[in-house]
Motif scaffolding. Sequence first.
Motif, PDB file in Angstrom:
ATOM      1  N   UNK A  70       0.854  -1.118   0.358  1.00 55.65           N
ATOM      2  CA  UNK A  70      -0.080  -0.171  -0.059  1.00 55.65           C
ATOM      3  C   UNK A  70       0.776   1.173   0.004  1.00 55.65           C
ATOM      4  N   UNK A  71       1.814   1.735   0.595  1.00 55.11           N
ATOM      5  CA  UNK A  71       2.934   2.367   0.915  1.00 55.11           C
ATOM      6  C   UNK A  71       3.493   2.973  -0.349  1.00 55.11           C
ATOM      7  N   UNK A  72       4.130   1.668  -1.345  1.00 54.74           N
ATOM      8  CA  UNK A  72       4.384   1.702  -2.039  1.00 54.74           C
ATOM      9  C   UNK A  72       3.530   2.691  -3.467  1.00 54.74           C
ATOM     10  N   UNK A  73       2.212   1.659  -3.616  1.00 53.23           N
ATOM     11  CA  UNK A  73       1.376   1.889  -4.277  1.00 53.23           C
ATOM     12  C   UNK A  73       0.728   3.770  -4.432  1.00 53.23           C
ATOM     13  N   UNK A  74      -0.144   4.435  -5.716  1.00 52.34           N
ATOM     14  CA  UNK A  74      -0.672   5.244  -5.344  1.00 52.34           C
ATOM     15  C   UNK A  74      -1.400   5.420  -4.339  1.00 52.34           C
ATOM     16  N   UNK A  75      -2.055   4.620  -3.365  1.00 51.39           N
ATOM     17  CA  UNK A  75      -3.142   5.080  -2.666  1.00 51.39           C
ATOM     18  C   UNK A  75      -3.120   5.729  -0.997  1.00 51.39           C
ATOM     19  N   UNK A 113       5.562   1.549  20.997  1.00 51.68           N
ATOM     20  CA  UNK A 113       6.976   2.034  19.938  1.00 51.68           C
ATOM     21  C   UNK A 113       6.548   3.108  19.029  1.00 51.68           C
ATOM     22  N   UNK A 114       7.797   3.436  19.002  1.00 50.16           N
ATOM     23  CA  UNK A 114       7.781   4.254  17.598  1.00 50.16           C
ATOM     24  C   UNK A 114       8.922   3.693  16.544  1.00 50.16           C
ATOM     25  N   UNK A 115       9.043   3.386  15.410  1.00 52.10           N
ATOM     26  CA  UNK A 115       9.755   3.965  14.879  1.00 52.10           C
ATOM     27  C   UNK A 115       9.184   3.322  13.449  1.00 52.10           C
ATOM     28  N   UNK A 116      10.249   3.208  12.417  1.00 51.05           N
ATOM     29  CA  UNK A 116      10.137   3.103  10.726  1.00 51.05           C
ATOM     30  C   UNK A 116       9.700   1.728  10.183  1.00 51.05           C
ATOM     31  N   UNK A 117       8.442   2.048   9.132  1.00 52.83           N
ATOM     32  CA  UNK A 117       8.168   0.918   8.984  1.00 52.83           C
ATOM     33  C   UNK A 117       8.709  -0.620   8.670  1.00 52.83           C
ATOM     34  N   UNK A 118      10.294  -0.087   7.954  1.00 50.27           N
ATOM     35  CA  UNK A 118      10.764  -1.497   7.391  1.00 50.27           C
ATOM     36  C   UNK A 118      11.474  -2.431   9.039  1.00 50.27           C
ATOM     37  N   UNK A 160      21.048   9.781   2.293  1.00 50.34           N
ATOM     38  CA  UNK A 160      20.478   8.648   2.197  1.00 50.34           C
ATOM     39  C   UNK A 160      19.313   8.990   2.397  1.00 50.34           C
ATOM     40  N   UNK A 161      18.445   8.130   0.826  1.00 53.92           N
ATOM     41  CA  UNK A 161      17.076   8.153   1.152  1.00 53.92           C
ATOM     42  C   UNK A 161      17.064   7.284   0.985  1.00 53.92           C
ATOM     43  N   UNK A 162      15.838   6.985   1.830  1.00 57.52           N
ATOM     44  CA  UNK A 162      15.861   6.164   2.744  1.00 57.52           C
ATOM     45  C   UNK A 162      14.046   4.990   1.907  1.00 57.52           C
ATOM     46  N   UNK A 163      14.225   4.962   1.083  1.00 60.52           N
ATOM     47  CA  UNK A 163      12.971   4.245   0.066  1.00 60.52           C
ATOM     48  C   UNK A 163      11.234   3.953   0.570  1.00 60.52           C
ATOM     49  N   UNK A 164      11.870   2.414   0.757  1.00 59.24           N
ATOM     50  CA  UNK A 164      10.894   1.923   2.041  1.00 59.24           C
ATOM     51  C   UNK A 164      10.222   2.815   2.825  1.00 59.24           C
ATOM     52  N   UNK A 207      16.661  15.170   8.453  1.00 62.17           N
ATOM     53  CA  UNK A 207      15.938  14.360   8.474  1.00 62.17           C
ATOM     54  C   UNK A 207      14.603  14.390   8.088  1.00 62.17           C
ATOM     55  N   UNK A 208      14.292  13.874   6.337  1.00 61.94           N
ATOM     56  CA  UNK A 208      12.828  14.593   6.050  1.00 61.94           C
ATOM     57  C   UNK A 208      12.060  13.660   5.228  1.00 61.94           C
ATOM     58  N   UNK A 209      10.901  14.325   5.770  1.00 59.84           N
ATOM     59  CA  UNK A 209       9.728  13.082   5.484  1.00 59.84           C
ATOM     60  C   UNK A 209       9.373  13.415   3.812  1.00 59.84           C
ATOM     61  N   UNK A 210       9.733  12.043   2.921  1.00 63.28           N
ATOM     62  CA  UNK A 210       9.487  12.150   1.396  1.00 63.28           C
ATOM     63  C   UNK A 210       7.861  12.126   0.970  1.00 63.28           C
ATOM     64  N   UNK A 211       7.398  11.754   0.183  1.00 64.23           N
ATOM     65  CA  UNK A 211       5.792  11.820  -0.231  1.00 64.23           C
ATOM     66  C   UNK A 211       5.901  11.551  -1.322  1.00 64.23           C
ATOM     67  N   UNK A 212       4.819  10.651  -2.327  1.00 66.72           N
ATOM     68  CA  UNK A 212       4.392   9.684  -2.919  1.00 66.72           C
ATOM     69  C   UNK A 212       4.183  11.416  -4.219  1.00 66.72           C
ATOM     70  N   UNK A 213       4.979  10.508  -5.410  1.00 66.36           N
ATOM     71  CA  UNK A 213       4.618  11.666  -6.495  1.00 66.36           C
ATOM     72  C   UNK A 213       3.234  10.984  -6.645  1.00 66.36           C
TER      73      UNK A 213
END
Lengths: 459, 477
Positions: free
Chosen positions: A237-242, A341-346, B97-101, B207-213
Motif C-alpha cells: 500500500x505504501x508503494x502504491x498511489x493509494x 513504540x515508535x519506529x519506521x515501517x521497515x 541517505x534516501x530511505x525509499x521504503x 531527516x526529511x519526510x518524502x512524499x509519493x509523487x
Amino acid sequence: MSDSRKVSLSQLTGVVGAGNCSIEPGELAAYAVDGMRPAAVARPASQGEAVELVRYAIAEKLAVVPCGARTKLGMAMPPRQYDLAIDVSRLNTLVAYDPADLTVSVSAGMPLRDLQAILAPHRQQLPLTVPFASSATVGGTLATGVDSPLRQLYGTAKDFVLGMEFITGEGVAAKGGGRVVKNVTGYDLHKLFIGSMGTLGIMTRVNFKTFPMPAERRGFMAAFPAAAQALAMLRRIAESPLAPETLEVADLRLAEILSRNLLIGSGDRSSAAGWALLAGFSGRGEVLERYARDLTRMAEKTQASACRVADERERAEMWARLSEAIPLLLESSPAATIIEITTVPSEFGKVLEQVRQIAERHALQTAKLVRAAGVIYFALLPVTKDAKSIEQLAGACEEIFKGAENDGYRAVVPWCPLELKSRLNIWGRAENDFPLMQKVKSAFDPHGIFGPGRFVGGL
Amino acid sequence: MQSALQRELERLLGAENVLTTPEELRLYEYDGSVEQAGPDCVVFPGDRDDVMRVMEFANRHGVPLVGRGAGTGLSGGALAREGGIVAVFSRMNRILEIDAENQRAIVQPGVVNWDVSSAAKPFGLHFAPDPSSQRACTIGGNVLENAGGPHTLAYGVTANHVLGLELVLPDGSVARIGGKAAETPGYDLTSLLVGSEGTLALVTEATLRLVKLPEAVATLLAVFDAVDDATRTVADITARGITPAACEMLDGWTLRAVEEWIHAGYPMDSAAVLLLEVDGLREAVGPHADEIAEVCRANHAREVRRARDEAERDLLWKGRKNAFGAVGRLSPTYYVQDGVIPRSKLPETLRRIAEIGHEMGFEIGNIFHAGDGNLHPIILFDGRDPLQFQRAVTTADKIIEHCVAVGGAITGEHGVGMEKDRLMPLLFNEADLALMTGIRDAFNPRHLLNPGKIFPSGKGCGEIHVRPLPQADARTA
C-alpha cells in the motif's frame, strides 16, 4: 495526601467563587493522580481566573496539575508533589469559527465531541478520533499527545494546530502561532504543548485548521496467518498511489478485544497467530471502486486468507472501536500495560518479533496494534494483578527499553499499573536531547509548579 | 576583522575556506530581500566538526555568527546584521541517505531543495515543500525559515516534513533531536527549531519526510475579467471543501509582466488568472478538476483551460515560478511583501491593497498562494530615491496592518528576520515576546548566533528604523 501543602479555600473562593473550588476529600478523590490526591481543586471560568490561580500557586509554592475530563491523568509518572488541581472544563466556549476559511478557535476545556458537533453541520471535521472520545477535552487530548487512526492521512495534532493561548509557570497569559493556516511569525511555542503532559503550562485556547468531510467512506479488512504477510501488504500500500485515511494491522487478540465483527475468515479464529489489516478510505464512485479493487488484489497477492470491503456502517463501527483500542485494552486486564513504540515501517517485523519473544519469556499475554504511520501499541495483559505479574511486567518493560536502545527504536509506557511506576521510569532513559528539554521547561515554568516529575527525565 | 583572528580562522578551516576581502564579502551583504548587512568574514565549513570549530571560535572571541545557505531568503535571515562571521553551508551538500521504503531522506544542510526531489524521483518520491527558489535554495535555509511554496496548500510547509535534526548549539555542543521515527519522547524540539530563523542553533543534518509523487495531475488556468471574481472563486473553492494541490493567483499587472517575458499563455487583457492544480488517483483527478472548473465558471471565469500535457503544464508553472524575475525587468527595485489572511477575507483584502496602492501612489502587483491566503503584493519603487523607499515600506506596513486586522499574520513563509522584527508587536504582546526571547536566551544566551533577528530590539520596540538604501543590482528574488 499528607505531604500536600495547605491550600486556602477562601483564597480559591475569592478567585473562582464558592461551588467552583473544593477541599472536600470526596470531591478530590476524582482528581487523584496515581493515587495522590491534591489539597484542593479549582475550576476557573476564564483565562483571567486561571491566571490568578497560577499566581496564587506560585506565591504559595503549590504544585499544580491542569486537567479537563480526567480521562488520561495516569499517562505520566506520579508528580513529586501535588497540591492544586486546576480543572479547565468550564473553559468550553467556541471562540470563533470561520467555515469558509476552515479554521476554528475554541477554549481548551471544550470536549472534542462538542467541537466535532459544531463542525459536522458544515461538513467539516477535526481528524482526531482519539481514545475516550465521549468525554476527552481538546486540552487533554493535546497535552497527552494521544494519536488517532486518522493520522495516516492527516498527520498528528502538530500538523493542524495553528496557534494556542496558555498560562505559563510565571502566571502570565501568552500565546504562540496564530489563526491562519500558514504562518511563520515567531517561534512555534504552541507545538511544544502537544504531548507535554501539562508540564509547561495551562492551555486555555486552541486554534485549529479543519478539514472537509469526505464524500463517502468505506472500510477494508483482510486476514493473514502471520504478521509478515500483513506487513507485506502495508508495504504494498505504501508503494502504491493509494492514500487511505486509516491503515492498521492488529493481531487476533486485539481484533477480539475490539470486536468480534472484525474477525474474518473463520479458519483463523483458532489460530493465535492470526493478524488483520484494517483500512479506511474515502472518495466517490470510481475512487471507492479503485480502492476496493486494488486492496483486494494486494490482499490476494500477499496471501490473505480472507478479505472484504466494509460498508459505511461497518466502517464507522470499525473506526469507533479502533479509536477506543487503548481503553478497551485497559479494561481487558487488571494490570494492562501498554507500550508505545515508535519506529519506521521497515522495522515493524523485527520489533514485533523481538517484543513477542520478550513477552513470552516473561509468560505474559499480549495484544498488538500497528499504525502504519510508525507506531506499535504493544499491550502486556496479565490475567491477575499481583506481585508476580508486576514483576513480570517490570522485567518485560526493562528488556524492551534495552531492545529499544540497542536497535534504535523508541519505547515509552504511557499506560500501566501504578505499582510498575515505582519500578521504572515509563519514559525510558533520558537521551542526549534532554538538556534542551530542561531549557524549554525552565523557560516556561521556572518555578517548576506544573506537574513536577511527571515527564521525561523527571521534568 | 583583525588579521590575528583571520589567521586563526584560516588555521581552523583552511585558508581556501575563509573570505575576508571587501570584494569577496560584498556578495554576502545581500539576500533576496531589500535588506543589507555585511559580514566581517565568510567561512565555508566542510563538516560538522568545522561548524563546531567556528561556533567555538565565535564564542571564544565574542563574535556574532550567522548561518547561510544559498542566500535566497526574503527577510534578511542570513545577513550579518551585527557583522561577524557568516558560515555558508554550500560545501555541506551531500545527500546522506534516501530511505525509499520508509519515505525518508537524510541530508546535509547545504543540499539544494530541488536535488532532494531529484534524488528521490527514481523511487516515486519527492520532498514536498517547493519554494519558488527551489532550484537554488538549500534545505538548511528551508528548515530554519520553515519555507513554503505553491504546493504547501495540500502538502504542508517544511515543518510538516522535518522529522529530525542534528544541531550545533551556541555553546559548541552537538545535539540530535527527533529522528526517522514519526515522534520521539519528550518535548517536540524539532517543531521548535523549524522556523527558528537560525537564532537557536545551526543545523548540520536534517531527516526529511518524502512524499509519493501523485499518479495523476491536472493543471488548470482560469481566466477572469475582474479580480473580485478570481478571489471569490478561491474563497468558494475553499468553502466547498475542495483542496487543490495548488491554487495560485496572478493579477492583471503581474500576468502581463510575466507573459511578455515567459509567454506562458496568460491572456494579456485579463484582470486575473488562477493557476490551479489537482493531483491524486486517476479516478479522482478528473472529477476534482471538473468541480473546480465549475466553481470558476460560476464566478464568471472567461475561460478555463486544462493543460493537455507535461509541456503545457510546465509552461504554465514557469510563468508562476519566474514571476519575480519578470517583475525585475520592469523595475530596478521592488519590494515583495508576505502576509497571510483568512481565506474568507480574500476579496476584501485585494480591494484594500488596491486602495492602499492608490493612496500611496504605487503600482502594486499581486502574485500569491491564494489557496492558503498567503499574499505577496509587489511594490515597485525607485531604489535611488530614499524617500520613495521609505514610502514603499510604509505602504507595505499598511498592507500588513490590514492582514493583522482581519485575523491574519505578518509573514506566511518568508520569515520575520530583520525585515519585520519591528512589526512583531502587531501580533505578539510583551508577555508573548518575553517567553520567546526567554527560549532564545536559554539556547543562545550571548546572542552571538544570528543576533538582531525576529525580535524587536530593546527600547526601539515598534518604531520604524530607516533602512540602508538597497542596491539596484541586487534584486533577484
